[in-house]
Design a protein around this motif. Sequence first.
Motif, short mmCIF file in Angstrom:
data_model
loop_
_atom_site.label_atom_id
_atom_site.label_comp_id
_atom_site.label_asym_id
_atom_site.label_seq_id
_atom_site.Cartn_x
_atom_site.Cartn_y
_atom_site.Cartn_z
N PRO A 286 -0.45 -0.49 -8.43
CA PRO A 286 -0.92 -1.87 -8.25
C PRO A 286 -0.53 -2.79 -9.41
O PRO A 286 -0.16 -3.94 -9.19
CB PRO A 286 -2.45 -1.70 -8.16
N LEU A 287 -0.58 -2.27 -10.63
CA LEU A 287 -0.19 -3.08 -11.79
C LEU A 287 1.30 -3.39 -11.76
O LEU A 287 1.72 -4.53 -12.03
CB LEU A 287 -0.54 -2.34 -13.09
N ALA A 288 2.11 -2.39 -11.43
CA ALA A 288 3.56 -2.58 -11.40
C ALA A 288 3.95 -3.56 -10.30
O ALA A 288 4.81 -4.44 -10.50
CB ALA A 288 4.26 -1.24 -11.20
N VAL A 289 3.34 -3.41 -9.13
CA VAL A 289 3.66 -4.31 -8.01
C VAL A 289 3.34 -5.75 -8.38
O VAL A 289 4.14 -6.67 -8.13
CB VAL A 289 2.88 -3.87 -6.75
N GLY A 301 8.60 0.07 0.01
CA GLY A 301 7.93 1.32 -0.32
C GLY A 301 7.94 2.33 0.80
O GLY A 301 8.01 1.96 1.98
N ASP A 302 7.84 3.61 0.43
CA ASP A 302 7.72 4.66 1.44
C ASP A 302 6.29 4.66 1.98
O ASP A 302 5.41 3.94 1.48
CB ASP A 302 8.14 6.01 0.85
N PRO A 310 -0.50 -1.90 0.99
CA PRO A 310 -0.11 -2.01 2.40
C PRO A 310 0.96 -3.06 2.70
O PRO A 310 1.68 -2.94 3.70
CB PRO A 310 -1.43 -2.36 3.10
N ASP A 311 1.05 -4.12 1.89
CA ASP A 311 2.00 -5.19 2.24
C ASP A 311 3.40 -4.96 1.68
O ASP A 311 4.23 -5.88 1.69
CB ASP A 311 1.46 -6.55 1.78
N LEU A 312 3.71 -3.76 1.18
CA LEU A 312 5.09 -3.45 0.82
C LEU A 312 5.96 -3.43 2.07
O LEU A 312 5.51 -2.98 3.13
CB LEU A 312 5.17 -2.09 0.12
#
Length: 450
Positions: A286-289, A301-302, A310-312
């Motif tokens: 979450p921090l990286a995103v 994302g996989d 979820p919104d990747l």
Amino acid sequence: MSRGAPARTANSSLLVQVQTARAAAQRTATLPTEVRDAALEAMATALLEQQEAILAANREDLERAAEQVKRGELSAAAYARLKLDAHKLAEMVAGVQQVRRLPDPVGRSLLIRELDEGLVLERRTYPLGVLGVIFESRPDALVQIAALAVKTGNSVLLKGGSEALCSCQALMAALQAGLRQVPDFPRGSLQLLTRREEIKELLQLEGLVDLIIPRGSSSFVRYIMENTRIPVLGHADGLCHLYVDRAADVDMAVRLTLDSKTQYPAACNAIETLLVHAEIAPRFLPLAVQALREKGVELRGDPRCRELVPDLIPATEADWSTEYADLILAIKMVDSLDEAIAHIQQYGSRHTEAIVTEDAVAAQRFLDEVDAAGVFHNASTRFADGFRYGFGAEVGISTQKLPPRGPVGLEGLVTYRYQLRGRGHLVADYTGPQARPFLHRDRLNVTGLA
């Protein structure tokens, strides 16, 4: 085709250029260090003196390239690599000056071995000869390559992409103006090719050109390799990974992810895939995103990553083998170091790979087992660069296994010869029942040797 019968299929204009370059290489190979260093200093000065002309030429290229991007004829990454400014030009000048300060790689004794009394073998470094370097977009590559060629006593024929033509012509004009200030430096050692047709012609000149160095896409490099019998030093895609291990420092991992992806996304050493251990993913991802999105990065994302975020955008199989060279990053969750290494070995291009971890054992396994030209621990992949390695510059980054590998600087542009000095020694004296034994004694200094 034999080495002694080089091809003569190129047009007469290109042949004259190559023959001029070859004649110049014969002279630069024996120039004193101080002459080659003076040439480099003059080149750096000329770049600064002609800065306005160079940047004006680059603006012409950028205007034309912007239209090509709109038409889909040029990628955004290529456009980014094309751009020059005063800061980038200052970096180019600094690179030339750093090359000048480096030790001379020519004429070094790598081995002095006394085979017998009065029979001395020496392995000594010499320039390769004539280089043909073909590159796309980045006009700064011209300056890097020219500096390395001058320092190593090689001649070089450079062919940039059509999108960088004005920039390359202005840069070459400045470099040649600088060289004219050094009377002992031969003319013709640096030359610019300007027509696309010259690439195919150059590739046929086996025996006149000693090495071809392509810098560009993997398809471009493959084309060069498949259409010449001249040795080729090239690299495939820069498909680089950063693996965030279970024992990673989360804050460090976020910073390294940002730098490796966003500091200059068009570079071949920027990461394209982020691998994250499942145990650290809930804290790190979450921090990286959030940090990556603040920099404008599109994230794919996989399924396991999408459970956390979820919104990747759903990642596809193609994403694992794509060099975006843009603000796009694919993310995959793995359950172990073994799985991370296996993914890198399957999809990586042997360019640069990195691990973030506080586990020394895991780090060493990664460094030892990942097969790439550069393998890093707790450091950004963007450090994979000749200037940052202290090479002054690079002619390219080689991902092949045989040396030179990684950023190719001065040592990659010299070869060596075995020189044997004797006093009428005969092989017959060292064969048969009464054969004289060899000494094979290595010596640091031998009388009469430089």
